[in-house]
Enzyme design. Sequence first.
Site, PDB file in Angstrom:
ATOM      1  N   ALA A 120       0.925  -1.325   0.031  1.00  0.00           N
ATOM      2  CA  ALA A 120      -0.188   0.086  -0.046  1.00  0.00           C
ATOM      3  C   ALA A 120       0.677   1.230  -0.167  1.00  0.00           C
ATOM      4  O   ALA A 120       0.222   2.488  -0.012  1.00  0.00           O
ATOM      5  CB  ALA A 120      -0.883  -0.175   1.184  1.00  0.00           C
ATOM      6  N   ASN A 189       0.529  -4.156   7.900  1.00  0.00           N
ATOM      7  CA  ASN A 189       1.397  -4.506   6.773  1.00  0.00           C
ATOM      8  C   ASN A 189       2.236  -3.230   6.452  1.00  0.00           C
ATOM      9  O   ASN A 189       3.668  -3.570   6.156  1.00  0.00           O
ATOM     10  CB  ASN A 189       0.607  -5.027   5.729  1.00  0.00           C
ATOM     11  CG  ASN A 189      -0.088  -6.220   5.921  1.00  0.00           C
ATOM     12  OD1 ASN A 189       0.556  -7.093   6.166  1.00  0.00           O
ATOM     13  ND2 ASN A 189      -1.366  -6.197   5.966  1.00  0.00           N
ATOM     14  N   HIS A 219      -1.490   6.995   5.641  1.00  0.00           N
ATOM     15  CA  HIS A 219      -0.373   6.642   6.046  1.00  0.00           C
ATOM     16  C   HIS A 219       0.637   7.734   6.137  1.00  0.00           C
ATOM     17  O   HIS A 219       0.840   8.226   5.015  1.00  0.00           O
ATOM     18  CB  HIS A 219       0.287   5.352   5.388  1.00  0.00           C
ATOM     19  CG  HIS A 219      -0.489   4.140   5.389  1.00  0.00           C
ATOM     20  ND1 HIS A 219      -1.066   3.477   6.381  1.00  0.00           N
ATOM     21  CD2 HIS A 219      -1.028   3.692   4.380  1.00  0.00           C
ATOM     22  CE1 HIS A 219      -1.691   2.328   5.974  1.00  0.00           C
ATOM     23  NE2 HIS A 219      -1.890   2.615   4.792  1.00  0.00           N
TER      24      HIS A 219
HETATM   25  N1  LIG Z   1       1.387  -5.264   2.141  1.00  0.00           N
HETATM   26  C1  LIG Z   1       0.220  -4.715   2.111  1.00  0.00           C
HETATM   27  O1  LIG Z   1       0.568  -3.332   1.858  1.00  0.00           O
HETATM   28  C2  LIG Z   1      -1.024  -5.219   2.391  1.00  0.00           C
HETATM   29  C3  LIG Z   1      -2.049  -4.393   2.420  1.00  0.00           C
HETATM   30  C4  LIG Z   1      -3.381  -5.066   2.780  1.00  0.00           C
HETATM   31  C5  LIG Z   1      -3.328  -6.300   2.924  1.00  0.00           C
HETATM   32  N2  LIG Z   1      -2.146  -7.196   3.119  1.00  0.00           N
HETATM   33  C6  LIG Z   1      -2.345  -8.478   3.586  1.00  0.00           C
HETATM   34  O2  LIG Z   1      -2.825  -9.116   2.503  1.00  0.00           O
HETATM   35  C7  LIG Z   1      -3.331 -10.453   3.222  1.00  0.00           C
HETATM   36  C8  LIG Z   1      -4.470 -10.827   2.350  1.00  0.00           C
HETATM   37  O3  LIG Z   1      -5.369  -9.591   2.304  1.00  0.00           O
HETATM   38  P1  LIG Z   1      -6.807  -9.631   1.718  1.00  0.00           P
HETATM   39  O4  LIG Z   1      -7.522  -8.022   1.905  1.00  0.00           O
HETATM   40  O5  LIG Z   1      -6.857 -10.254   0.105  1.00  0.00           O
HETATM   41  O6  LIG Z   1      -7.688 -10.417   2.649  1.00  0.00           O
HETATM   42  P2  LIG Z   1      -8.975 -11.354   2.240  1.00  0.00           P
HETATM   43  O7  LIG Z   1      -9.485 -11.680   3.717  1.00  0.00           O
HETATM   44  O8  LIG Z   1     -10.081 -10.489   1.509  1.00  0.00           O
HETATM   45  O9  LIG Z   1      -8.531 -12.694   1.495  1.00  0.00           O
HETATM   46  C9  LIG Z   1      -7.762 -13.694   2.242  1.00  0.00           C
HETATM   47  C10 LIG Z   1      -7.909 -15.010   1.510  1.00  0.00           C
HETATM   48  O10 LIG Z   1      -6.811 -15.893   1.954  1.00  0.00           O
HETATM   49  C11 LIG Z   1      -7.437 -17.113   2.486  1.00  0.00           C
HETATM   50  N3  LIG Z   1      -6.682 -17.621   3.341  1.00  0.00           N
HETATM   51  C12 LIG Z   1      -6.470 -17.363   4.687  1.00  0.00           C
HETATM   52  N4  LIG Z   1      -5.531 -17.935   5.492  1.00  0.00           N
HETATM   53  C13 LIG Z   1      -5.459 -19.001   4.651  1.00  0.00           C
HETATM   54  C14 LIG Z   1      -4.340 -20.075   4.875  1.00  0.00           C
HETATM   55  N5  LIG Z   1      -4.053 -20.480   5.957  1.00  0.00           N
HETATM   56  N6  LIG Z   1      -4.287 -20.819   3.828  1.00  0.00           N
HETATM   57  C15 LIG Z   1      -5.332 -20.979   2.555  1.00  0.00           C
HETATM   58  N7  LIG Z   1      -5.899 -19.798   2.309  1.00  0.00           N
HETATM   59  C16 LIG Z   1      -6.036 -18.727   3.404  1.00  0.00           C
HETATM   60  C17 LIG Z   1      -9.094 -16.783   2.877  1.00  0.00           C
HETATM   61  O11 LIG Z   1      -9.971 -17.936   2.690  1.00  0.00           O
HETATM   62  C18 LIG Z   1      -9.330 -15.534   1.943  1.00  0.00           C
HETATM   63  O12 LIG Z   1      -9.672 -16.136   0.675  1.00  0.00           O
HETATM   64  C19 LIG Z   1      -3.654 -10.179   4.665  1.00  0.00           C
HETATM   65  O13 LIG Z   1      -2.559 -10.841   5.450  1.00  0.00           O
HETATM   66  C20 LIG Z   1      -3.531  -8.862   4.555  1.00  0.00           C
HETATM   67  O14 LIG Z   1      -3.029  -8.255   5.971  1.00  0.00           O
HETATM   68  C21 LIG Z   1      -1.176  -6.422   2.909  1.00  0.00           C
END
Ligand SMILES: NC(=O)c1ccc[n+]([C@@H]2O[C@H](COP(=O)([O-])OP(=O)(O)OC[C@H]3O[C@@H](n4cnc5c(N)ncnc54)[C@H](O)[C@@H]3O)[C@@H](O)[C@H]2O)c1
Length: 268
Positions: A120, A189, A219
């Site tokens: 992000a 994150n 942020h």
């Molecule tokens: N780097 C960044 O700036 C940033 C920003 C936003 C989110 N994220 C991270 O990215 C990740 C995904 O975010 P999102 O918004 O797509 O989440 P989301 O909840 O919309 O989707 C996550 C998906 O992963 C699946 N999942 C969860 N744990 C699992 C596992 N152990 N094995 C298999 N599948 C699994 C869930 O069923 C879901 O379909 C989160 O950890 C979030 O914190 C990072």
Amino acid sequence: MTRLTAAPAKIAVVGYGSIGRTVVERLLLGAVPDARLVAIVDQDPITNPPVPQVDLDEAVAASDVIVECAGQSVVVDHGEAILEAGRDLLISSAGALTDPDFAQRLRKTGPGRVLCTTGAIGGLDLLAAASDAAAFDTVTVRTTKKPAALVQPWMDAERAAEITGATLPMLVFEGDATQAARLFPRSLNVAAAVSFAVQDAHLVRVELVADPGADLTRHVISARGPMGRYEFQIENLPSADNPRTSGIVPFAVLRSLSTLLGRPGLIG
Ligand SMILES: NC(=O)c1ccc[n+]([C@@H]2O[C@H](COP(=O)([O-])OP(=O)(O)OC[C@H]3O[C@@H](n4cnc5c(N)ncnc54)[C@H](O)[C@@H]3O)[C@@H](O)[C@H]2O)c1
């Protein structure tokens, strides 16, 4: 993993949620020319997946690169095994990297390579370069979100209601990035990626603000040290299907994938 032929890299996406769906959709449209999506992994069944839904072991066997868009536990529980199997790992859940011992182990494990997406925010390259030159004196990440995005499962009903009922900006958390990643794993994150860039999670102070007027997630990253003073302000639109995630993140993941595959474009 260094590819010796010009064949497209085989990609498995882990996590078919708000980030993973867009990454999958765009990969299928050819957003990363050197990449071919071969599998999707998710803990829940996917209706009509566009490529086979498999378990993580099958995905590792079938791919060159694992793109994690699922959660910290996938990185913590499987990161080292993925790299030891010679697969590259692209991480979205940067919060997993706030444990310095784990981050150090991942850096050293191979032959697969690990890369954390910029996600992000931007400016991480500058912070990392300044940090290579000399340790920062202070680093602060102040994140402001809609109140509901900061409510956590461990909060009691009274605390959750206090946050969701806030009518003015309210400081919900203040502490270091390691504590913040434990208590607010889905919201940290950015602080985690900054910690990784400045190579010290304990140095990074995190402030989380719930603001009912925050239509954009903001942020403000401030860092001071021997190489200079830096302040970045980033305001992102939340994703339409998950207000905890910014809509930009899957596009950052795709760009990071291009970098990993050696096609970074003009700005890497
Ligand atoms: N780097 C960044 O700036 C940033 C920003 C936003 C989110 N994220 C991270 O990215 C990740 C995904 O975010 P999102 O918004 O797509 O989440 P989301 O909840 O919309 O989707 C996550 C998906 O992963 C699946 N999942 C969860 N744990 C699992 C596992 N152990 N094995 C298999 N599948 C699994 C869930 O069923 C879901 O379909 C989160 O950890 C979030 O914190 C990072």
